[in-house]
Design a protein around this motif. Structure first.
Motif, PDB file in Angstrom:
ATOM      1  N   GLU A  40       0.824  -1.252  -0.020  1.00  0.00           N
ATOM      2  CA  GLU A  40      -0.200  -0.168  -0.029  1.00  0.00           C
ATOM      3  C   GLU A  40       0.848   1.297   0.054  1.00  0.00           C
ATOM      4  O   GLU A  40       0.693   2.174  -0.756  1.00  0.00           O
ATOM      5  CB  GLU A  40      -0.842   0.183   1.333  1.00  0.00           C
ATOM      6  CG  GLU A  40      -1.933   1.279   1.307  1.00  0.00           C
ATOM      7  CD  GLU A  40      -2.689   1.263   2.482  1.00  0.00           C
ATOM      8  OE1 GLU A  40      -3.205   2.225   2.690  1.00  0.00           O
ATOM      9  OE2 GLU A  40      -2.959   0.216   3.097  1.00  0.00           O
ATOM     10  N   GLU A  42       3.946   1.448  -1.097  1.00  0.00           N
ATOM     11  CA  GLU A  42       4.570   1.415  -2.534  1.00  0.00           C
ATOM     12  C   GLU A  42       3.498   2.203  -3.588  1.00  0.00           C
ATOM     13  O   GLU A  42       3.913   2.875  -4.477  1.00  0.00           O
ATOM     14  CB  GLU A  42       4.957   0.068  -2.960  1.00  0.00           C
ATOM     15  CG  GLU A  42       5.729   0.209  -4.203  1.00  0.00           C
ATOM     16  CD  GLU A  42       6.251  -1.131  -4.775  1.00  0.00           C
ATOM     17  OE1 GLU A  42       6.849  -1.107  -5.781  1.00  0.00           O
ATOM     18  OE2 GLU A  42       6.234  -2.400  -3.874  1.00  0.00           O
ATOM     19  N   ARG A  43       2.192   1.640  -3.612  1.00  0.00           N
ATOM     20  CA  ARG A  43       1.364   2.326  -4.492  1.00  0.00           C
ATOM     21  C   ARG A  43       1.162   3.947  -4.191  1.00  0.00           C
ATOM     22  O   ARG A  43       1.070   4.698  -5.168  1.00  0.00           O
ATOM     23  CB  ARG A  43      -0.337   1.539  -4.081  1.00  0.00           C
ATOM     24  CG  ARG A  43      -0.208   0.295  -4.853  1.00  0.00           C
ATOM     25  CD  ARG A  43      -1.446  -0.351  -4.903  1.00  0.00           C
ATOM     26  NE  ARG A  43      -2.062  -0.713  -3.603  1.00  0.00           N
ATOM     27  CZ  ARG A  43      -1.834  -1.703  -2.764  1.00  0.00           C
ATOM     28  NH1 ARG A  43      -1.041  -2.658  -3.137  1.00  0.00           N
ATOM     29  NH2 ARG A  43      -2.342  -1.750  -1.785  1.00  0.00           N
ATOM     30  N   TYR A  44       1.184   4.195  -2.927  1.00  0.00           N
ATOM     31  CA  TYR A  44       1.118   5.475  -2.660  1.00  0.00           C
ATOM     32  C   TYR A  44       2.270   6.329  -3.126  1.00  0.00           C
ATOM     33  O   TYR A  44       2.229   7.429  -3.834  1.00  0.00           O
ATOM     34  CB  TYR A  44       1.263   5.832  -1.141  1.00  0.00           C
ATOM     35  CG  TYR A  44       1.097   7.267  -0.690  1.00  0.00           C
ATOM     36  CD1 TYR A  44       0.109   8.189  -1.047  1.00  0.00           C
ATOM     37  CD2 TYR A  44       2.263   7.758   0.078  1.00  0.00           C
ATOM     38  CE1 TYR A  44      -0.043   9.545  -0.643  1.00  0.00           C
ATOM     39  CE2 TYR A  44       2.267   9.047   0.553  1.00  0.00           C
ATOM     40  CZ  TYR A  44       1.162   9.978   0.083  1.00  0.00           C
ATOM     41  OH  TYR A  44       1.364  11.396   0.419  1.00  0.00           O
ATOM     42  N   THR A  46       4.062   5.628  -5.740  1.00  0.00           N
ATOM     43  CA  THR A  46       4.098   5.262  -6.998  1.00  0.00           C
ATOM     44  C   THR A  46       3.134   6.727  -7.712  1.00  0.00           C
ATOM     45  O   THR A  46       3.195   7.154  -8.674  1.00  0.00           O
ATOM     46  CB  THR A  46       3.455   3.946  -7.419  1.00  0.00           C
ATOM     47  OG1 THR A  46       4.523   3.002  -7.213  1.00  0.00           O
ATOM     48  CG2 THR A  46       3.299   3.918  -9.079  1.00  0.00           C
ATOM     49  N   SER A  47       1.948   6.731  -6.755  1.00  0.00           N
ATOM     50  CA  SER A  47       1.010   7.678  -7.383  1.00  0.00           C
ATOM     51  C   SER A  47       1.683   9.190  -7.133  1.00  0.00           C
ATOM     52  O   SER A  47       1.002   9.946  -7.863  1.00  0.00           O
ATOM     53  CB  SER A  47      -0.173   7.684  -6.416  1.00  0.00           C
ATOM     54  OG  SER A  47       0.106   8.214  -5.098  1.00  0.00           O
ATOM     55  N   LEU A  48       2.429   9.309  -6.374  1.00  0.00           N
ATOM     56  CA  LEU A  48       3.268  10.475  -6.315  1.00  0.00           C
ATOM     57  C   LEU A  48       4.303  10.764  -7.374  1.00  0.00           C
ATOM     58  O   LEU A  48       4.850  12.046  -7.255  1.00  0.00           O
ATOM     59  CB  LEU A  48       3.725  10.688  -4.802  1.00  0.00           C
ATOM     60  CG  LEU A  48       3.008  10.749  -3.605  1.00  0.00           C
ATOM     61  CD1 LEU A  48       3.626  10.655  -2.298  1.00  0.00           C
ATOM     62  CD2 LEU A  48       1.980  11.925  -3.718  1.00  0.00           C
ATOM     63  N   GLY A  49       4.609   9.830  -7.802  1.00  0.00           N
ATOM     64  CA  GLY A  49       5.904   9.908  -8.983  1.00  0.00           C
ATOM     65  C   GLY A  49       7.059   9.688  -8.432  1.00  0.00           C
ATOM     66  O   GLY A  49       7.859  10.154  -8.988  1.00  0.00           O
ATOM     67  N   PRO A  53       9.965   3.550  -6.453  1.00  0.00           N
ATOM     68  CA  PRO A  53       9.068   3.383  -5.201  1.00  0.00           C
ATOM     69  C   PRO A  53       9.200   2.250  -4.304  1.00  0.00           C
ATOM     70  O   PRO A  53       9.141   2.309  -3.175  1.00  0.00           O
ATOM     71  CB  PRO A  53       7.701   3.522  -5.472  1.00  0.00           C
ATOM     72  CG  PRO A  53       7.818   3.210  -7.190  1.00  0.00           C
ATOM     73  CD  PRO A  53       9.140   3.656  -7.667  1.00  0.00           C
ATOM     74  N   ILE A  99       2.432  17.873  -3.840  1.00  0.00           N
ATOM     75  CA  ILE A  99       1.171  17.875  -4.124  1.00  0.00           C
ATOM     76  C   ILE A  99       0.151  19.174  -3.439  1.00  0.00           C
ATOM     77  O   ILE A  99      -1.127  19.131  -3.563  1.00  0.00           O
ATOM     78  CB  ILE A  99       0.692  16.701  -3.645  1.00  0.00           C
ATOM     79  CG1 ILE A  99       0.565  16.442  -1.977  1.00  0.00           C
ATOM     80  CG2 ILE A  99       1.089  15.342  -4.368  1.00  0.00           C
ATOM     81  CD1 ILE A  99       0.066  15.271  -1.662  1.00  0.00           C
TER      82      ILE A  99
END
Length: 136
Positions: A40, A42-44, A46-49, A53, A99
């Motif tokens: 989870e 890592e997904r976060y 990744t979503s931030l670029g 990650p 962000i």
């Protein structure tokens, strides 16, 4: 006020304990149960670029967990502080400022960054394992 100077090391100890326990508490699940929690995170990232990650989640989780333990003990403090400074500078930059996050959401990472800069510059104080081993 000059009499308070003799309690400087107590203040440093309290900072180390408060922020060290906070770091251990928030990173415990990621460090002890990485298979359940790191995907989870890592997904976060990744979503931030965030670049790399998969590496970032491991580095952040264990830097915070081990860094927190070292803060509590006052052991290898400046090395721990340096790693935590990089960790929280990246967190502030990538997970908050990039962000346009609110100050309220940014404040925990910013506080941890600031405390680690203070401890890096001032050392762990008399009540630390570094002081006992002559490395403060």
């Amino acid at each position: 006020m000059k009499q308070l100077a003799r309690y400087r090391d107590v203040g440093v100890l309290l900072l180390r304990l408060a922020f060290g326990f906070q770091l251990v508490k928030v990173s415990w699940q990621n460090a002890v149960f990485p298979r359940e929690n790191l995907p989870e995170f890592e997904r976060y990232l990744t979503s931030l670029g965030f670049p790399l990650p998969h590496v970032g989640v491991w580095l952040a989780s264990y830097t915070e967990f081990l860094g927190g333990i070292l803060l509590i003990l006052g052991l290898f403090m400046r090395w721990a502080n340096a790693a935590l400074i990089v960790n929280f500078a990246l967190a502030v930059a990538f997970a908050h400022l990039a962000i346009g996050d609110t100050y309220g959401n940014t404040m925990p990472s910013l506080n941890l960054l600031t405390v680690n800069v203070f401890l890096f510059l001032n050392g762990p104080g008399r009540y630390s394992l570094d002081a006992r081993r002559g490395g403060a």
